[in-house]
Motif scaffolding. Structure first.
Motif, short mmCIF file in Angstrom:
data_model
loop_
_atom_site.label_atom_id
_atom_site.label_comp_id
_atom_site.label_asym_id
_atom_site.label_seq_id
_atom_site.Cartn_x
_atom_site.Cartn_y
_atom_site.Cartn_z
N LEU A 1 13.34 5.49 44.74
CA LEU A 1 12.32 4.70 44.05
C LEU A 1 10.95 5.35 44.17
O LEU A 1 10.16 5.34 43.21
CB LEU A 1 12.30 3.28 44.63
CG LEU A 1 13.53 2.42 44.31
CD1 LEU A 1 13.49 1.12 45.09
CD2 LEU A 1 13.61 2.13 42.82
N ILE A 2 10.63 5.92 45.35
CA ILE A 2 9.34 6.59 45.52
C ILE A 2 9.24 7.79 44.58
O ILE A 2 8.22 8.02 43.92
CB ILE A 2 9.15 7.01 46.99
CG1 ILE A 2 9.04 5.77 47.88
CG2 ILE A 2 7.92 7.89 47.15
CD1 ILE A 2 9.00 6.07 49.36
N THR A 3 10.32 8.57 44.52
CA THR A 3 10.33 9.71 43.59
C THR A 3 10.17 9.22 42.16
O THR A 3 9.43 9.83 41.35
CB THR A 3 11.64 10.49 43.74
OG1 THR A 3 11.78 10.96 45.07
CG2 THR A 3 11.69 11.67 42.80
N ALA A 4 10.86 8.15 41.81
CA ALA A 4 10.77 7.62 40.45
C ALA A 4 9.35 7.17 40.14
O ALA A 4 8.83 7.42 39.04
CB ALA A 4 11.75 6.47 40.28
N VAL A 5 8.67 6.52 41.10
CA VAL A 5 7.30 6.07 40.87
C VAL A 5 6.39 7.26 40.66
O VAL A 5 5.53 7.27 39.75
CB VAL A 5 6.82 5.22 42.06
CG1 VAL A 5 5.32 4.96 41.96
CG2 VAL A 5 7.57 3.90 42.11
N ALA A 6 6.57 8.32 41.47
CA ALA A 6 5.73 9.51 41.32
C ALA A 6 5.96 10.17 39.96
O ALA A 6 5.00 10.63 39.31
CB ALA A 6 6.03 10.49 42.44
N LEU A 7 7.18 10.23 39.51
CA LEU A 7 7.47 10.84 38.22
C LEU A 7 7.02 9.95 37.06
O LEU A 7 6.61 10.45 36.00
CB LEU A 7 8.97 11.16 38.11
CG LEU A 7 9.47 12.25 39.06
CD1 LEU A 7 10.98 12.39 38.96
CD2 LEU A 7 8.79 13.57 38.75
N VAL A 8 7.09 8.64 37.25
CA VAL A 8 6.55 7.73 36.23
C VAL A 8 5.06 7.96 36.07
O VAL A 8 4.51 7.92 34.95
CB VAL A 8 6.85 6.27 36.63
CG1 VAL A 8 6.01 5.30 35.78
CG2 VAL A 8 8.32 5.95 36.45
N LEU A 9 4.37 8.20 37.18
CA LEU A 9 2.94 8.49 37.11
C LEU A 9 2.69 9.77 36.29
O LEU A 9 1.70 9.85 35.56
CB LEU A 9 2.38 8.65 38.52
CG LEU A 9 0.86 8.80 38.64
CD1 LEU A 9 0.16 7.58 38.05
CD2 LEU A 9 0.46 8.99 40.11
N GLN A 10 3.58 10.75 36.39
CA GLN A 10 3.45 11.96 35.58
C GLN A 10 3.60 11.62 34.09
O GLN A 10 2.86 12.16 33.25
CB GLN A 10 4.52 12.98 35.98
CG GLN A 10 4.40 13.50 37.40
CD GLN A 10 3.13 14.31 37.59
OE1 GLN A 10 2.79 15.15 36.76
NE2 GLN A 10 2.40 14.03 38.67
N TYR A 11 4.54 10.75 33.76
CA TYR A 11 4.70 10.32 32.37
C TYR A 11 3.41 9.68 31.86
O TYR A 11 2.98 9.91 30.72
CB TYR A 11 5.86 9.32 32.26
CG TYR A 11 7.21 9.94 32.04
CD1 TYR A 11 7.82 9.91 30.79
CD2 TYR A 11 7.90 10.55 33.08
CE1 TYR A 11 9.06 10.47 30.58
CE2 TYR A 11 9.14 11.11 32.89
CZ TYR A 11 9.72 11.07 31.64
OH TYR A 11 10.96 11.63 31.43
N MET A 12 2.80 8.84 32.71
CA MET A 12 1.58 8.14 32.30
C MET A 12 0.41 9.09 32.17
O MET A 12 -0.46 8.94 31.31
CB MET A 12 1.25 7.04 33.31
CG MET A 12 2.32 5.95 33.40
SD MET A 12 2.02 4.81 34.77
CE MET A 12 0.46 4.09 34.30
N ALA A 13 0.39 10.11 33.03
CA ALA A 13 -0.77 11.00 33.06
C ALA A 13 -0.74 12.02 31.93
O ALA A 13 -1.78 12.30 31.32
CB ALA A 13 -0.84 11.72 34.41
N MET A 14 0.39 12.59 31.62
CA MET A 14 0.43 13.68 30.64
C MET A 14 1.22 13.34 29.39
O MET A 14 1.33 14.18 28.48
CB MET A 14 1.00 14.94 31.30
CG MET A 14 2.42 14.82 31.78
SD MET A 14 3.04 16.38 32.54
CE MET A 14 1.96 16.52 33.95
#
Length: 932
Positions: free
Chosen positions: A816-829
Motif C-alpha cells: 500500500l505504501i508503494t502504491a501511494v507513492a506511485l499514485v503520487l507520481q501519477y498525480m504529479a506528472m
C-alpha cells in the motif's frame, strides 16, 4: 494423468491418443491383478491418509473382493471400449474430448468402488455425474444429447445430494465415516432414531444412479450419447454404481427390515415394468436401455432379499450382465455405424450382409434371454431360485409369478432384437443401403465378450467362481453357505420357470410380430403425461415458472429494494434467537472513557450525520467516509494495534484516490429519487441494524470470554518464527485466507480492466463553478515533492517489508505504501508520463505483477508439500549470512512478497484503467457521457 495426456495428444494423433489411453488403462488393470492374490486369500487391503480430518473426510481406500470385482469391470470393459471407440468415432469427432473425459470418468468410478471413507465416496460419486454429463452430451450439436445430459445430471446429481445427507446422518450416528469401522457398529446404527431417514436418503441416491423405478426415465434418454459411452456407462460402470452402493452398504443397512422391504419392492417393480416396456421399443439402444433398467432391478431385488445366496446370485449377475450387455451395445453401434439407423422397423435382412455381426448378436441376445449354455441362463436360474425360496405367504407365489413374467418379456425382447435386425424381410429404407461387416478391431471387443458369455456358461466355477465367492463374501461381511456354480441343478421349480419363460416369450413375440403388428405399437402413447420424462419436464418447467414469478415480484431493478430485503432478513435472523433471552449487560468491570476517546466518538457521530445529510454530493461523501476510516485508525492506535492502524490509513488513502477517480466519470451529484416512505423505511432499517450491532457488541464486551488470541500469542514465535502476531497470523496461521483475499483482489483488478478497457468518458473542460477540470500544467511543487517522496517511500517500503515478521509491517502494508507513492507520481506528472516511466504498456505490466504475486504466493504454499507438510506451512530459522551475521528468516517472507506484488499490481492496474477512461479530449462544459 490419462485425461491430461489424452487432451494434449488428441489434436496431434488420434491413434496415439487411443493408444496412450489403452496403455494407462491396461497398466492400471495390471496393477489391480497384481493385488488380486492377496484379496483371494481373504485379505482386505486398506490405505489411509488424513485429508480434512476435522470433518471426517480422509483418503481412505479399501480393496476387498467386492471392490476388486467392480474395479476389474471398470478397467476391463473400459479397455475394450477404448479399442472399440477408436474405430467408431468419425474424424469429425474430437478424440481429445472423448478420451480425456472417458479417462476422468474411469478414474471417478474407480474412486467410488475403492473408497472406504463415505465422504470421499460422495466426492467421486458426484464426479461421475459431472463426467457422465459431458459424455452423454458429447455430441453437443444435437438437442437430444444436450437434453439427455441435463436430465441425467439433474436426476443422478440430485440423488447424490440426497445420499450425501444420508451419509452425514449415518456418520453422526456411527461417529465415523470410515466404512471399515462402521460395519462393526451396525446394530447400534440401526437402533438410532435417525437411521430410517439416513437409509431413505442413501437409497434415493442408489435408486437414481441405477435408474430404478420411478427414476428410470433418465437412462433411455441418455442413449443420445455415442455408442461407446452407452456401452461403458450403461453396462458396467455408472448404472452399476447404485447397485455397488447397495452391496457396499449391505452390512450396515441390511437386517433392519426397512432395507429389505424398500429394496426388494423397488427392484421387483423395476424388473417387471422395464422388461415390459423394452419389448415395445423400436430403437435398438432404447430396447437395450430398458433391458438394462430391468436387469438392474433384478440385481436390486436380489440384494434386497437379504440372504447370502441371493448375494451370490446378485454378484454373479452383475458380471454376466456386464459381458452380454456391453457386447450388445457395441453390436447396436456397429449396426448404426453401417446402416446409419437404429430403427428396427427399418432394419431387417442384415444377416445376409453382416453374418459375423449377426452371429455375435444371437449369442449375446441368447445370454440376455437366459438361454441354456450361456452365462445369463445360470444367473437367471439363481434369480428364480431366490425368488422361490426367499419369499413366504402370499408372496411365495406372487413374486415367482412376477419374475417369470419378467423372464417372458426378456425372452421376447431378446428375440425381437435379433429377428427385427437380421431377419424379418429385406433391409428397409435406411440411409446407407449397402452395409457391410465392420473392421476386425471394431468387432473384436464384442467377440471377446461374447466368447466369455459361452465360456462362463459352460465353466462357471472355473471362470467367475472364485471372483464371485470373494465378492459375495465381502458384500455380506460373513462366511457364505455351501453352494455350487454349475450348469445343471436337476429338475426343480426354477427350471420349470425358465422353460415357461422361454416358451411363452417366444410365443409372445411371434404373436406380436405377426403382420408386423409390433411395429405399429408405440409405448410412448400409453401413459400420456404420466411418463417419467413428462413428469420430470413438467416439474422443471414448474420450478422455472415459480422462480420467474418470485423474481418478477422481488427483482424490480431497484438496488435499494434488494439491499433493504437483505438487511431486514439479516436483522430478523440475528434478532430471532436473542429476543426474549434475557441477555443484557454483563458483570465485567467497565473502564472509564478518556476525553480523547469521547472527542473521537463525537467526531465519528458528526461525520456519520453529515454523511447521511450530504450523501448526494459524491465527492464530499468520499471525503467523509475517509474521516470515518481515520477514526477507525485512531481506535486501532488506542488499542495498541499499530499494524492495523497503519494498514487502515494506507487503505483509506488508496481507496479514496480510486473512488475519486471512479466518481470523476459520473455526475458530481446523485439524483434525489427516494420518496418519504422509502427514506423512513431506510432510516428504520439503519437504526435497527445499528442498534442491534451495538447491543451485541455491548453484550460481548461486558462479559469475560475465552479468546483464541492467546493461542496466537503463545505460538507466534515457536510455530511461526515471528513476534509480530498480526503478520504471523496473516502469512502463516491464516495464510490460506490471505491467499484467497489477494486472489480476489487480483480478480477484481483484472475485472475492472475487462469491463472498462476501451471505454472513454467525455469530460467537461470546466466544472459547474467555472474551474478547470484538470491542471493545464502539473504543479511544480507537487512534481518536486513526488520526486523526493518516491525513493524515500521505496526505501521505507523495504524497511517495512523486511521487519514485518517481527515488528509492525509486512507485505500488505508495504504494498500500500508503494502504491501511494506511485499514485503520487501519477498525480504529479500525469498518467501518460507516469506510465512511460513505469513501462506500464497500458496496464499490461501490472497484470503481470498480479500474476507474479499470485504465482509466488501459491508456489510458496505448494513447496510445503515437498517436505510432507500441509499447504502454506511456514519454515523459519536464523541462517548465518556473511558480513551480516545471523538473520531471522521465515519462508513466509516469500509469501509476503507475493502479497506485496499483488497489492501493488492490483492498485496500479485499477488506477491505470480508470485514468484511461477519462483521457478523451474534453467536450462542452458540463457535458458527461460515455462511449464504449
Amino acid at each position: 494423468m490419462g485425461s491430461l495426456l489424452a487432451w494434449w495428444l488428441g489434436p496431434r494423433s488420434r491413434a496415439l491418443t487411443a493408444g496412450v489411453a489403452a496403455l494407462i488403462t491396461a497398466t492400471s488393470l495390471g496393477l489391480l491383478v497384481s493385488l488380486a492374490p492377496s484379496v483371494f486369500d481373504g485379505q482386505v487391503l486398506l490405505e489411509f491418509h488424513p485429508w480434512v480430518p476435522e470433518i471426517g473426510l480422509n483418503l481412505g481406500l479399501r480393496l476387498d473382493g467386492l471392490s476388486l470385482m467392480f474395479a476389474g469391470l471398470i478397467l476391463g470393459i473400459g479397455l475394450l471400449i477404448i479399442l472399440y471407440a477408436s474405430f467408431y468415432l468419425s474424424p469429425q469427432d474430437s478424440a481429445a474430448k472423448f478420451y480425456a473425459v472417458m479417462m476422468l470418468f474411469m478414474a471417478a468410478m474407480l474412486g467410488v468402488v475403492l473408497s472406504d471413507n463415505l465422504l470421499l465416496l460422495v466426492v467421486f460419486w458426484e464426479l461421475t455425474s459431472l463426467t457422465s454429463f459431458l459424455l452423454v452430451g458429447y455430441w453437443s450439436h444435437r438437442p437430444d444429447a444436450r437434453a439427455g445430459a441435463r436430465q441425467a445430471l439433474a436426476v443422478t446429481g440430485g440423488g447424490g445430494l440426497a445420499m450425501l445427507g444420508g451419509f452425514v446422518l449415518l456418520g453422526q450416528i456411527a461417529g465415523t465415516f470410515e466404512l471399515s469401522e462402521m460395519v462393526g457398529r451396525a446394530n447400534d446404527i440401526q437402533a438410532d432414531p435417525l437411521f430410517v431417514p439416513a437409509l431413505l436418503l442413501i437409497l434415493l441416491g442408489a435408486f437414481t444412479k441405477s435408474a430404478q423405478f420411478p427414476f428410470h426415465f433418465w437412462l433411455p434418454d441418455a442413449m443420445a450419447a455415442p455408442t461407446p459411452v452407452s456401452a461403458y456407462l450403461h453396462s458396467a460402470t455408472m448404472v452399476k454404481a447404485g447397485v455397488f452402493l447397495l452391496m457396499r452398504m449391505y452390512p450396515v443397512l441390511a437386517g433392519s427390515g426397512w432395507f429389505e422391504v424398500i429394496v426388494t419392492t423397488a427392484g421387483l417393480v423395476t424388473v417387471l415394468f422395464a422388461a415390459f416396456i423394452a419389448l415395445f421399443k423400436h430403437d435398438l439402444k432404447g430396447l437395450l436401455a430398458y433391458s438394462t433398467v430391468s436387469h438392474l432391478g433384478l440385481v436390486t431385488f436380489l440384494v434386497g432379499l437379504g440372504s447370502p445366496l441371493a448375494a451370490v446370485a446378485a454378484v454373479f449377475h452383475v458380471l454376466n450382465h456386464a459381458t452380454f450387455k456391453a457386447s450388445l451395445f457395441m453390436i447396436a453401434g456397429i449396426v448404426d455405424h453401417e446402416t446409419h439407423s437404429r430403427d428396427m422397423r427399418q432394419l431387417g435382412g442384415l444377416y445376409r450382409l453382416m453374418p459375423w455381426t449377426a452371429t455375435l448378436s444371437m449369442v449375446a441376445a441368447a445370454s440376455m434371454a437366459g438361454v441354456p449354455l450361456t452365462n445369463g441362463f445360470l444367473s437367471k436360474e439363481m434369480f428364480f431360485t431366490e425368488a422361490v425360496v426367499g419369499t413366504a405367504g402370499i408372496w411365495s407365489w406372487l413374486v415367482p409369478a412376477a419374475v417369470t413374467m419378467a423372464g417372458i418379456f426378456s425372452v421376447a425382447y431378446s428375440l425381437r432384437f435379433v429377428h427385427d435386425t437380421y431377419f424379418n424381410g429385406p433391409l428397409g429404407d435406411v440411409p446407407n443401403a449397402h452395409p457391410h461387416e465392420p473392421p476386425l478391431g471394431m468387432k473384436l471387443p464384442a467377440m471377446l465378450l461374447v466368447s466369455l458369455c459361452i465360456l462362463v456358461g459352460l465353466l462357471p466355477a472355473v471362470t467367475f467362481g472364485p471372483l464371485v465367492d470373494v465378492a459375495a463374501t465381502a458384500m455380506v461381511a460373513r462366511s457364505l453357505p455351501e453352494y455350487h456354480l454349475s450348469i445343471w441343478h436337476g429338475f426343480n421349480l426354477p427350471l420349470l420357470m425358465s422353460v415357461i419363460a422361454l416358451v411363452a416369450g417366444i410365443a409372445l413375440y411371434l404373436w406380436l410380430a405377426r403382420g408386423r403388428r409390433l411395429h405399429r405399437i408405440s409405448s410412448e402413447d400409453w401413459f400420456g403425461p404420466a411418463t417419467g420424462r413428462q413428469m420430470f419436464e413438467s416439474a422443471i418447467h414448474g420450478l422455472f415458472g415459480l422462480a420467474g414469478r418470485v423474481s418478477a415480484r422481488l427483482e424490480n431493478g431497484s438496488l435499494q429494494r434488494y439491499l433493504a430485503w437483505m438487511v431486514a432478513a439479516a436483522i430478523v435472523v440475528g434478532a430471532a434467537p436473542l429476543l426474549g433471552s434475557g441477555i443484557g449487560t454483563g458483570a465485567r468491570e467497565l473502564l472509564p472513557a478518556n476525553p480523547l476517546s469521547v472527542a473521537v466518538w463525537l467526531l465519528l457521530l458528526a461525520t456519520c450525520v453529515a454523511l447521511t445529510v450530504s450523501h448526494h454530493q459524491r465527492f464530499l461523501a468520499v471525503v467523509l467516509v475517509g474521516v470515518v476510516g481515520l477514526a477507525a485508525s485512531l481506535a486501532f492506535v488506542s488499542l495498541s494495534a499499530p499494524d492495523l492502524a497503519l494498514t487502515q490509513l494506507s487503505v483509506e488513502l488508496v481507496s479514496t484516490v480510486l473512488l475519486l477517480m471512479g466518481l470523476a466519470l459520473l455526475p458530481q451529484h446523485s439524483p434525489r429519487e427516494s420518496t418519504a416512505a422509502r427514506k423512513l423505511r431506510d432510516a428504520c432499517l439503519a437504526l435497527a441494524g445499528g442498534a442491534g450491532m451495538t447491543w451485541i457488541a455491548w453484550v460481548l464486551l461486558t462479559r469475560d470470554h475465552s479468546s483464541i488470541s492467546w493461542f496466537f500469542l503463545e505460538n507466534a514465535i515457536p510455530l511461526g518464527g515471528g513476534s509480530n502476531v498480526v503478520n504471523v497470523i496473516l502469512v502463516d496461521f491464516r495464510g490460506y485466507d490471505t491467499f484467497g483475499e489477494i486472489t480476489v483482489l487480483g480478480i477484481a483488478a483484472i475485472g475492472v480492466l475487462a469491463l472498462m478497457e476501451g471505454m472513454r468518458t467525455r469530460r467537461p473542460a470546466v466544472d459547474e463553478h467555472g474551474l478547470g477540470w484538470t491542471f493545464r500544467d502539473h504543479p511544480l511543487l507537487l512534481r518536486v515533492a513526488a520526486n523526493v517522496v518516491l525513493p524515500v517511500a521505496l526505501v521505507f517500503t523495504i524497511y517495512i517489508f523486511m521487519r514485518g515478521h517481527n515488528m509492525p509491517g509486512g507485505g500488505f502494508i508495504a504494498g500500500l505504501i508503494t502504491a501511494v507513492a506511485l499514485v503520487l507520481q501519477y498525480m504529479a506528472m500525469g498518467q501518460d508520463q507516469a506510465e512511460v516511466h513505469l513501462r506500464a504498456e497500458h496496464g499490461r505490466r501490472f497484470v503481470r505483477w498480479i500474476g507474479a504475486g499470485l504465482g509466488i504466493a501459491g508456489l510458496t504454499g505448494v513447496a510445503a508439500f515437498l517436505f510432507g507438510r500441509p499447504f502454506l506451512t511456514s519454515a523459519h530459522g536464523h541462517p548465518h549470512v556473511p558480513l551480516l551475521g545471523e538473520l531471522p528468516f521465515a519462508s513466509a517472507a516469500l509469501f509476503d512478497l507475493g502479497v506485496y506484488l499483488t497489492v501493488v499490481g492490483g492498485t496500479l492496474l485499477t488506477i491505470s484503467v480508470l485514468g484511461a477512461a477519462s483521457q478523451e479530449p474534453p467536450g462542452p462544459a458540463g457535458q458527461h457521457g460515455s462511449t464504449p
